[in-house]
Every structure is written in C-alpha cells, then in structure tokens.
Design a protein around this motif. Structure first.
Motif, PDB file in Angstrom:
ATOM      1  N   ILE A   1       0.819  -1.332   0.104  1.00 38.83           N
ATOM      2  CA  ILE A   1      -0.031  -0.022   0.077  1.00 38.83           C
ATOM      3  C   ILE A   1       0.792   1.124  -0.143  1.00 38.83           C
ATOM      4  N   ALA A   2       2.208   1.215   0.152  1.00 36.34           N
ATOM      5  CA  ALA A   2       2.860   2.446   0.327  1.00 36.34           C
ATOM      6  C   ALA A   2       4.371   2.208   0.501  1.00 36.34           C
ATOM      7  N   CYS A   3       5.248   3.098  -0.177  1.00 34.30           N
ATOM      8  CA  CYS A   3       6.745   2.837   0.186  1.00 34.30           C
ATOM      9  C   CYS A   3       7.373   4.151  -0.069  1.00 34.30           C
ATOM     10  N   ASN A   4       8.639   4.622   0.087  1.00 31.26           N
ATOM     11  CA  ASN A   4       9.078   5.779   0.153  1.00 31.26           C
ATOM     12  C   ASN A   4       9.853   5.767  -1.154  1.00 31.26           C
ATOM     13  N   ASP A   5      10.174   4.667  -2.075  1.00 32.42           N
ATOM     14  CA  ASP A   5      10.686   4.641  -3.062  1.00 32.42           C
ATOM     15  C   ASP A   5      10.635   3.185  -3.789  1.00 32.42           C
ATOM     16  N   MET A   6      10.220   3.353  -5.308  1.00 29.84           N
ATOM     17  CA  MET A   6      10.359   1.982  -5.926  1.00 29.84           C
ATOM     18  C   MET A   6      10.875   2.522  -7.438  1.00 29.84           C
TER      19      MET A   6
ATOM     20  N   LEU B   1       8.515  -3.286   5.958  1.00 30.66           N
ATOM     21  CA  LEU B   1       9.844  -3.812   5.559  1.00 30.66           C
ATOM     22  C   LEU B   1      10.715  -2.888   5.573  1.00 30.66           C
ATOM     23  N   ASN B   2      11.853  -2.736   6.327  1.00 27.58           N
ATOM     24  CA  ASN B   2      12.679  -1.626   6.282  1.00 27.58           C
ATOM     25  C   ASN B   2      13.951  -2.251   5.722  1.00 27.58           C
ATOM     26  N   ILE B   3      14.432  -1.630   4.837  1.00 32.68           N
ATOM     27  CA  ILE B   3      15.927  -2.012   4.399  1.00 32.68           C
ATOM     28  C   ILE B   3      16.843  -0.956   4.446  1.00 32.68           C
ATOM     29  N   PHE B   4      18.160  -1.212   4.691  1.00 35.29           N
ATOM     30  CA  PHE B   4      19.213  -0.316   5.179  1.00 35.29           C
ATOM     31  C   PHE B   4      20.489  -0.262   4.195  1.00 35.29           C
ATOM     32  N   PRO B   5      21.117   0.513   3.345  1.00 42.19           N
ATOM     33  CA  PRO B   5      20.612   1.703   3.234  1.00 42.19           C
ATOM     34  C   PRO B   5      19.592   1.837   2.059  1.00 42.19           C
ATOM     35  N   ASP B   6      19.689   0.979   1.202  1.00 42.33           N
ATOM     36  CA  ASP B   6      18.722   0.842  -0.201  1.00 42.33           C
ATOM     37  C   ASP B   6      18.938  -0.403  -0.626  1.00 42.33           C
ATOM     38  N   GLY B   7      18.353  -0.765  -1.964  1.00 44.81           N
ATOM     39  CA  GLY B   7      18.921  -1.853  -2.814  1.00 44.81           C
ATOM     40  C   GLY B   7      17.298  -2.530  -3.302  1.00 44.81           C
ATOM     41  N   GLY B   8      17.695  -3.899  -3.295  1.00 44.58           N
ATOM     42  CA  GLY B   8      16.545  -4.658  -3.828  1.00 44.58           C
ATOM     43  C   GLY B   8      16.191  -5.927  -3.165  1.00 44.58           C
ATOM     44  N   VAL B   9      14.985  -6.121  -3.126  1.00 49.47           N
ATOM     45  CA  VAL B   9      14.347  -7.456  -2.139  1.00 49.47           C
ATOM     46  C   VAL B   9      13.566  -8.004  -3.223  1.00 49.47           C
ATOM     47  N   SER B  10      13.559  -9.221  -3.389  1.00 53.60           N
ATOM     48  CA  SER B  10      12.609 -10.045  -4.647  1.00 53.60           C
ATOM     49  C   SER B  10      11.324 -10.556  -4.050  1.00 53.60           C
ATOM     50  N   ARG B  11      11.310 -10.972  -2.866  1.00 55.19           N
ATOM     51  CA  ARG B  11       9.898 -11.416  -2.225  1.00 55.19           C
ATOM     52  C   ARG B  11      10.297 -11.452  -0.892  1.00 55.19           C
ATOM     53  N   LEU B  12       9.023 -11.103  -0.033  1.00 57.96           N
ATOM     54  CA  LEU B  12       9.015 -11.244   1.173  1.00 57.96           C
ATOM     55  C   LEU B  12       7.567 -12.068   1.482  1.00 57.96           C
ATOM     56  N   ARG B  13       7.881 -13.193   2.512  1.00 57.21           N
ATOM     57  CA  ARG B  13       6.932 -14.007   2.739  1.00 57.21           C
ATOM     58  C   ARG B  13       6.677 -13.825   4.306  1.00 57.21           C
ATOM     59  N   ILE B  14       5.349 -13.697   4.671  1.00 57.33           N
ATOM     60  CA  ILE B  14       5.053 -13.809   6.094  1.00 57.33           C
ATOM     61  C   ILE B  14       4.178 -15.053   6.463  1.00 57.33           C
ATOM     62  N   PHE B  15       4.676 -16.160   6.776  1.00 58.38           N
ATOM     63  CA  PHE B  15       3.811 -17.076   7.132  1.00 58.38           C
ATOM     64  C   PHE B  15       3.499 -17.300   8.490  1.00 58.38           C
ATOM     65  N   GLY B  16       2.142 -17.613   8.517  1.00 54.50           N
ATOM     66  CA  GLY B  16       1.646 -17.519  10.024  1.00 54.50           C
ATOM     67  C   GLY B  16       0.338 -18.165   9.886  1.00 54.50           C
ATOM     68  N   LYS B  17      -0.547 -17.980  10.964  1.00 57.23           N
ATOM     69  CA  LYS B  17      -2.152 -18.327  11.173  1.00 57.23           C
ATOM     70  C   LYS B  17      -2.970 -17.378  11.182  1.00 57.23           C
TER      71      LYS B  17
ATOM     72  N   TRP C   1      11.714   1.746   2.889  1.00 51.75           N
ATOM     73  CA  TRP C   1      10.750   1.078   3.772  1.00 51.75           C
ATOM     74  C   TRP C   1       9.408   0.793   2.554  1.00 51.75           C
ATOM     75  N   VAL C   2       8.773  -0.364   3.026  1.00 51.80           N
ATOM     76  CA  VAL C   2       7.532  -0.462   2.216  1.00 51.80           C
ATOM     77  C   VAL C   2       6.364  -1.210   3.338  1.00 51.80           C
ATOM     78  N   ILE C   3       5.381  -0.711   3.005  1.00 56.33           N
ATOM     79  CA  ILE C   3       4.153  -1.128   3.884  1.00 56.33           C
ATOM     80  C   ILE C   3       3.397  -1.994   3.089  1.00 56.33           C
ATOM     81  N   LEU C   4       3.069  -3.420   3.729  1.00 54.10           N
ATOM     82  CA  LEU C   4       2.247  -4.301   3.398  1.00 54.10           C
ATOM     83  C   LEU C   4       0.807  -4.620   4.175  1.00 54.10           C
ATOM     84  N   ARG C   5      -0.313  -4.493   3.643  1.00 49.31           N
ATOM     85  CA  ARG C   5      -1.803  -4.967   4.301  1.00 49.31           C
ATOM     86  C   ARG C   5      -1.707  -6.443   4.143  1.00 49.31           C
TER      87      ARG C   5
END
Length: 338
Positions: free
Chosen positions: A202-207, A319-335, A241-245
């Motif tokens: 839903i939001a990020c500071n940079d893409m 998700l915060n990344i320091f100082p910058d760069g690339g992330v391919s996937r983010l998985r949040i496994f849970g119940k 940073w990037v925010i996920l709902r």
C-alpha cells in the motif's frame, strides 16, 4: 515505421491501478479462448509489463506484435477473448492497453463477467450467462485506456470484446481478491502477505527501479526486475521502507526475505515492524518490532523463525531496508486470527 509513430503513450494511472491485477499471468490468470488470434497470441494479453515493439521482427503471418491481434474481419460480428482470473475478486477497474497498436487497434471494447466455480464443463462460451460490466467504450490507439468498474459483485471469468477486430497489447483487471476465510482453519499456516490470498502493498518511500507489489507475487523472482528495488541513496544512515497490508489479521511464525537475483545491489540489512490498524490510519499506527535488524546477503533466501518477536495478531507490516537496494520476495507465514 517512424519513431514518432511507435513511441509509448503513457497516461496517468487512476487510483484503482494500485490494486492487484487479478488477471495477471504471474498471479495465475489464464486466457482460455479467443475467436481469432491470427497475428498475435491471446496469451500475451496478461503478460507482465507493457507490450514492446521490435521494428524488424516478422512471423510467417505478418508483423510480430506483443499483444493479442486478430485478422481484419471480412464477415459480420466482432472478436472476443475469455480471461480466467487468477482468483475470484471484486473488480474496480480496467486498463485495455493498445500500446504500439496504432493503425490496427480496435476502436471500441466492452467487458462481460461471470462467476463460475468450475469451467471444465463449458464447451461453448456463448451459452454462459454473462453480465456486462463495461459498456462498449472508446479505445485510443497506442495508449492505456483506463475504465472504472461500478459493479460490486464477485467474478471469476471475463469476456473482453473488441469491435470489430484488431490488436490489444495488455488487459489489466484491477481489483480486490476475494477469499472465503471460513474455509481456512485457524491451525492452517498460510502466507499472510501473498497477493493471491489478498495481501496488498500500500505504500513505500521509493520504487525507482521496480514495483513494490512484486514483493508478494507467487514463486521466486524471474529476474532482477521482478522485485522491489530502490535507487542508490547517498544519505548517511538511510532507510527505505515498504508497507504491506496482510490478507487477514494473523500471527506470523516464519518470515522469508528473498534477495533472488540481487547480487551487487542487495540491501546490507533489514528489519520488519508490525501493527494493528487500518489503511486509513496507517500514518498514526503504533509500529512495534517484529523482526530485529538482520544482515542480508546476495541472491539468497533468508529464513527467520526464532528471531521473530511475539506480538500477537497483526494486520500490517513494514519492511525496512538499510541503506537501499533490492528485495525480490517477502513471505509472512502464519495463522489467521478470526
């Protein structure tokens, strides 16, 4: 063909274009049928990125085009294609993109929809009880044609009509994933962030280099462009940073941060915060640490379990990344928490 005639025409996208493309091939969408795809295959309609143009590329049927293109119709009627959405959902808008189709685009299009639990028995798509959700509408050549959808029902299949024939580069169907959470047990572990389950970036500071929504797509990234990558930041101690709902309020048990294909441009480290809020109140959310800072490495799946802080059920993560760069996937496994 002169450059002026084949350049991309990019329109300002409406708000609904930030939602999930329910028809996207990489999410699981399919093009099941078309009346005619003589010049260019129907499957191109749901490919990622906008269509491209290669000036000197031809096939044995004519000019190669990156889209769906039918023959010039010499009989009554018009052409149409059937698209099966990756998941059932509520449709908020369309992009009928005629990118690089200039002298061969259809002047008009319309869209019909239906909800089908099973399509395996269908042999004649014209016998389906379709409902029109976009009336016959004008299409500009070589352009993104955005139209809002006012229908609030849940659908699984669409029929894109073009009048009378021609080429469409891409067909985007933006909307909200519908998942029957009554069928999901509270003991079942799922990816709470996955787009196919209803997660949303839903939001990020940079893409700058690639979209934040790539983070929650299925599978590992296809290449370096299939992830979330920010520009090089020269500010000391910078944080992107990037925010996920999450798809559903739930409790994380395992986190995967995948830097697949990011080798000379992966972040040095990352952390994850979480909260319970709504999209509208995100700016005043009470963020708490879910995953303390972790060092990252190139082109690698980083898995965390014991490092996760106990916060109870959450609705959003950052998700915060320091100082910058690339992330391919983010998985949040849970119940899920009902």
């Amino acid at each position: 063909m002169a450059f002026e005639k084949v350049k991309e025409i990019i329109k300002e996208a409406p708000a609904f274009a930030q939602l999930t493309d329910l028809a996207a091939e990489r999410l699981g969408g399919q093009v099941l049928y078309s009346t005619d795809d003589f010049f260019a295959e129907k499957e191109n309609l749901i490919k990622p990125t906008r269509g491209i143009f290669i000036a000197d590329k031809y096939t044995d049927r004519g000019k190669w085009m990156d889209g769906w293109e039918s023959r010039r119709k010499r009989t009554p009627g018009h052409d149409w294609a059937i698209v099966k959405l990756a998941t059932s959902g509520k449709i908020k808008g369309f992009d009928i993109d005629t990118n690089f189709f200039l002298g061969n685009h259809p002047p008009h299009a319309s869209v019909e929809a239906v909800y089908l639990q099973d399509d395996s028995h269908i042999t004649d798509w014209e016998t389906v009880e379709w409902k029109e959700i976009l009336t016959k509408s004008h299409l500009d050549p070589g352009s993104q044609n955005f139209y809002e959808c006012q229908d609030d029902a849940i659908y699984t299949h669409l029929r894109l009509h073009i009048y009378p024939d021609g080429g469409v580069a891409r067909f985007r169907v933006y909307g909200e994933v519908f998942k029957n959470w009554n069928e999901v047990s509270e003991n079942q572990v799922i990816d709470l962030a996955a787009a196919i389950n209803g997660g949303q970036a839903i939001a990020c500071n940079d893409m700058f280099f690639s979209e934040m929504g790539n983070l929650i797509m299925p599978n590992r990234g296809a290449n370096m462009g299939d992830g979330w990558e920010t520009k090089r930041n020269r500010t000391p101690n910078n944080r992107d940073w990037v925010i996920l709902r999450l798809a559903h309020r739930g409790t994380p048990e395992r986190i995967v941060v995948d830097t697949c294909h990011f080798k000379g441009n992966y972040p040095d480290s990352c952390s994850i915060e979480a909260c319970v809020t709504t999209d509208e109140q995100i700016e005043s959310a009470d963020w708490k640490t879910l995953l303390p800072p972790q060092k990252l490495s190139a082109d690698h799946e980083h898995e965390y379990t014991s490092e996760i802080q106990t916060l109870g059920p959450i609705t959003h993560i950052r998700l915060n990344i320091f100082p910058d760069g690339g992330v391919s996937r983010l998985r949040i496994f849970g119940k899920i928490n009902k």
